[in-house]
Design an enzyme around this catalytic site. Structure first.
Site, PDB file in Angstrom:
ATOM      1  N   ILE A  38       3.357   6.596  -0.484  1.00 26.94           N
ATOM      2  CA  ILE A  38       2.117   6.239  -1.187  1.00 26.94           C
ATOM      3  C   ILE A  38       1.379   5.089  -0.496  1.00 26.94           C
ATOM      4  CG2 ILE A  38       2.746   7.170  -3.418  1.00 26.94           C
ATOM      5  CD1 ILE A  38       3.694   4.460  -4.294  1.00 26.94           C
ATOM      6  N   GLU A  39       2.086   4.308   0.321  1.00 24.55           N
ATOM      7  CA  GLU A  39       1.425   3.207   1.017  1.00 24.55           C
ATOM      8  C   GLU A  39       0.623   3.714   2.222  1.00 24.55           C
ATOM      9  OE1 GLU A  39       1.026  -0.011   0.548  1.00 24.55           O
ATOM     10  OE2 GLU A  39       2.144  -0.116  -1.332  1.00 24.55           O
ATOM     11  N   SER A  40       1.225   4.594   3.014  1.00 25.20           N
ATOM     12  CA  SER A  40       0.611   4.943   4.299  1.00 25.20           C
ATOM     13  C   SER A  40       0.598   6.435   4.600  1.00 25.20           C
ATOM     14  CB  SER A  40       1.367   4.235   5.426  1.00 25.20           C
ATOM     15  OG  SER A  40       2.715   4.715   5.485  1.00 25.20           O
TER      16      SER A  40
END
Length: 240
Positions: A38-40
């Site tokens: 979900i971050e990258s």
């Protein structure tokens, strides 16, 4: 986005073993490997509009605090191994404060200051769903999205999502060097494209290994022996 999930399923074959090895050493839950989903979206060169970068989306100050080198030549936030090591230390430090993984994941998104403020506004309650109304809007979504990413990566095939075809199967290996080196020297001498070298070594912002201290160079495994055999001529190629 089913296509993006399919791509990340394929990319996870490369990145999840790196994450799991580090999480295991730090005795952290293996489910935390879904944070970079979900971050990258498992893109080691991802950058946010606020300045976060890499698989784990560290801000510069946080990255440096947890031991990452960040300067005009090197940005270890984009080094999958070193950034994962830093993320494990960061997550461990937050768990020692909150003792609740949902709160740790929330703090990873919005910072411990916002989580502490939400805890105070919730009358001292220390679970995510109790402090939910007092968190920033993005963070209210963050933990549910983390749960959804966990589900999608494990059960996507039951919903008709299959791994994307492999673009290129490659076994890699890493060598260490303390001498200054330009990736173009390696590219021309070993017949590896610059795009491939940049993909394998995204932490070198200007294609330069600065030297002085030990730096890692990731290569296709079948090129490592050639590098060792030709190291002197590689360093001599357009050395000026």
């Amino acid at each position: 986005n089913p296509k993006q999930v399919a791509r990340m399923m394929r990319m996870s074959e490369y990145y999840f073993p790196i994450f799991e090895e580090a999480l295991g050493r730090y005795k952290l839950p293996y489910e935390l490997k879904y944070v970079p989903i979900i971050e990258s979206a498992l893109n080691p060169t991802a950058r946010s509009y606020v300045g976060a970068a890499g698989l784990w989306q560290f801000m510069p100050a946080t990255g440096k605090l947890f031991g990452l080198e960040i300067n005009s030549l090197v940005d270890e936030r984009m080094d999958p191994i070193k950034s994962t090591e830093a993320a494990c230390r960061f997550l461990s430090s937050m768990y020692s404060v909150y003792r609740d993984w949902n709160l740790v994941i929330a703090a990873y998104n919005c910072g411990s200051g916002n989580v502490n403020k939400a805890i105070r506004r919730a009358g001292g309650k220390r679970d995510f769903w109790s402090i939910y109304p007092y968190l920033p809007r993005e963070t209210r979504n963050y933990v549910p999205i983390f749960i959804a990413a966990n589900y999608a990566m494990n059960y996507g095939q039951e919903h008709g999502i299959c791994k994307a075809p492999a673009e290129k199967v490659m076994i890699t290996d890493t060598i260490k060097t303390t001498q200054r080196l330009h990736l173009e020297q390696v590219s021309k001498s070993l017949d590896i494209t610059m795009d491939e070298l940049r993909r394998l070594n995204p932490q070198y912002s200007r294609d330069i290994l600065p030297g002085g201290t030990s730096y890692a160079l990731c290569l296709p495994a079948d090129k490592v022996g050639l590098f060792i055999d030709r190291e002197d001529s590689i360093r001599a190629y357009k050395a000026d």
